[in-house]
Design a protein around this motif. Structure first.
Motif, PDB file in Angstrom:
ATOM      1  N   LEU A  37      40.598 -12.838  55.262  1.00 32.46           N
ATOM      2  CA  LEU A  37      40.518 -11.417  55.586  1.00 32.46           C
ATOM      3  C   LEU A  37      39.310 -11.171  56.490  1.00 32.46           C
ATOM      4  O   LEU A  37      38.294 -10.625  56.048  1.00 32.46           O
ATOM      5  N   PRO A  38      39.391 -11.565  57.773  1.00 30.61           N
ATOM      6  CA  PRO A  38      38.213 -11.462  58.642  1.00 30.61           C
ATOM      7  C   PRO A  38      37.744 -10.025  58.871  1.00 30.61           C
ATOM      8  O   PRO A  38      36.538  -9.791  58.998  1.00 30.61           O
ATOM      9  N   ASP A  39      38.654  -9.037  58.899  1.00 30.96           N
ATOM     10  CA  ASP A  39      38.232  -7.643  59.106  1.00 30.96           C
ATOM     11  C   ASP A  39      37.390  -7.145  57.933  1.00 30.96           C
ATOM     12  O   ASP A  39      36.344  -6.517  58.130  1.00 30.96           O
ATOM     13  N   ASP A  40      37.848  -7.434  56.723  1.00 28.49           N
ATOM     14  CA  ASP A  40      37.087  -7.021  55.541  1.00 28.49           C
ATOM     15  C   ASP A  40      35.776  -7.786  55.441  1.00 28.49           C
ATOM     16  O   ASP A  40      34.780  -7.247  54.946  1.00 28.49           O
TER      17      ASP A  40
ATOM     18  N   LYS B 129      29.933  -7.751  55.774  1.00 25.68           N
ATOM     19  CA  LYS B 129      28.719  -8.274  56.412  1.00 25.68           C
ATOM     20  C   LYS B 129      27.841  -7.137  56.936  1.00 25.68           C
ATOM     21  O   LYS B 129      26.623  -7.147  56.764  1.00 25.68           O
ATOM     22  N   ILE B 130      28.480  -6.130  57.529  1.00 22.51           N
ATOM     23  CA  ILE B 130      27.732  -4.974  58.053  1.00 22.51           C
ATOM     24  C   ILE B 130      27.083  -4.213  56.900  1.00 22.51           C
ATOM     25  O   ILE B 130      25.924  -3.801  56.991  1.00 22.51           O
ATOM     26  N   GLU B 131      27.809  -4.043  55.783  1.00 22.96           N
ATOM     27  CA  GLU B 131      27.242  -3.346  54.629  1.00 22.96           C
ATOM     28  C   GLU B 131      26.054  -4.111  54.053  1.00 22.96           C
ATOM     29  O   GLU B 131      25.072  -3.507  53.640  1.00 22.96           O
TER      30      GLU B 131
ATOM     31  N   GLN C   2      23.056  -3.531  56.320  1.00 25.46           N
ATOM     32  CA  GLN C   2      22.501  -2.195  56.119  1.00 25.46           C
ATOM     33  C   GLN C   2      21.714  -2.127  54.814  1.00 25.46           C
ATOM     34  O   GLN C   2      20.642  -1.514  54.756  1.00 25.46           O
ATOM     35  N   ALA C   3      22.207  -2.762  53.778  1.00 20.29           N
ATOM     36  CA  ALA C   3      21.497  -2.756  52.499  1.00 20.29           C
ATOM     37  C   ALA C   3      20.174  -3.503  52.620  1.00 20.29           C
ATOM     38  O   ALA C   3      19.164  -3.095  52.045  1.00 20.29           O
ATOM     39  N   ALA C   4      20.167  -4.594  53.398  1.00 19.43           N
ATOM     40  CA  ALA C   4      18.926  -5.345  53.597  1.00 19.43           C
ATOM     41  C   ALA C   4      17.930  -4.519  54.409  1.00 19.43           C
ATOM     42  O   ALA C   4      16.723  -4.559  54.164  1.00 19.43           O
ATOM     43  N   ALA C   5      18.436  -3.754  55.381  1.00 27.08           N
ATOM     44  CA  ALA C   5      17.553  -2.916  56.200  1.00 27.08           C
ATOM     45  C   ALA C   5      16.997  -1.747  55.385  1.00 27.08           C
ATOM     46  O   ALA C   5      15.861  -1.326  55.589  1.00 27.08           O
ATOM     47  N   ASP C   6      17.788  -1.234  54.440  1.00 27.08           N
ATOM     48  CA  ASP C   6      17.327  -0.133  53.592  1.00 27.08           C
ATOM     49  C   ASP C   6      16.293  -0.594  52.579  1.00 27.08           C
ATOM     50  O   ASP C   6      15.578   0.221  52.017  1.00 27.08           O
TER      51      ASP C   6
END
Length: 185
Positions: A56-59, A64-66, A69-73
């Motif tokens: 499921l490459p789209d998921d 990966k983006i989430e 973002q969590a690491a940046a937060d």
């Protein structure tokens, strides 16, 4: 009624929602068999990510983006994971490098009766309950699993086991079966 209570009442409304398409289609991970939103709580999360990337490459990209973002937060990943025991922490048993050897011995039971003790079958990944059932039907006697890696067969069938075990399980060679003689239980 205040604005806040009206908002709560709208959220708790029973029935279909306006902006949701039904039936809801869930996507499940092929590795851990949980919904992909819960893979991060599985102990083998890296293997789940590999499966998602392949199937499921789209998921996987969304996940990966989430994560980025969590690491940046600055959200700490340790807060999400369960640290102590319980069902959430599945322990993967590590196979110890024990020598693959089957030991067969005879032990006295009463005055004239004896039992045959077989140990070491679990090193060959053989289910002991299935093996005990096989020995019981093969020799027409009682047979049971008594320890972590021990099967007790009623009667003296030690000599027959040297032929029966390699015939039933092809991966076991007759050379790895050791005769310990008569032992005391």
């Amino acid at each position: 009624m205040t604005n806040e209570t009206a908002n709560v009442a709208e959220r708790l409304k029973v029935g279909p929602r306006d902006n949701v398409t039904y039936p809801i289609a869930m996507k499940y991970c092929g590795h851990c068999t949980m919904p992909i939103e819960y893979c991060e709580y599985y102990p083998e999360y890296e293997k789940c990510k590999e499966w998602l990337e392949r199937n499921l490459p789209d998921d996987f990209e969304r996940l990966k983006i989430e994560e980025e973002q969590a690491a940046a937060d600055g959200t700490d990943d340790d807060k999400k994971r369960q640290k102590r025991g319980g069902k959430g922490l599945l322990r993967v048993k590590k196979k110890e490098d024990v020598p693959k050897r089957i030991c067969v011995s005879r032990a006295a039971r009463g005055k004239k009766k004896s039992v045959t003790v077989v140990t070491g079958l679990s090193t060959f990944d053989i289910d002991l309950k299935v093996a005990a059932k096989f020995f019981g039907t093969k020799f027409a006697c009682g047979s049971s699993v008594t320890g972590d890696d021990e099967i007790v067969i009623q009667g003296d069938v030690k000599d027959e086991l040297f032929d029966v075990i390699p015939d039933k399980w092809a991966e076991i060679d007759e050379d790895v079966i050791a005769d310990l003689g008569d032992l005391k239980r």
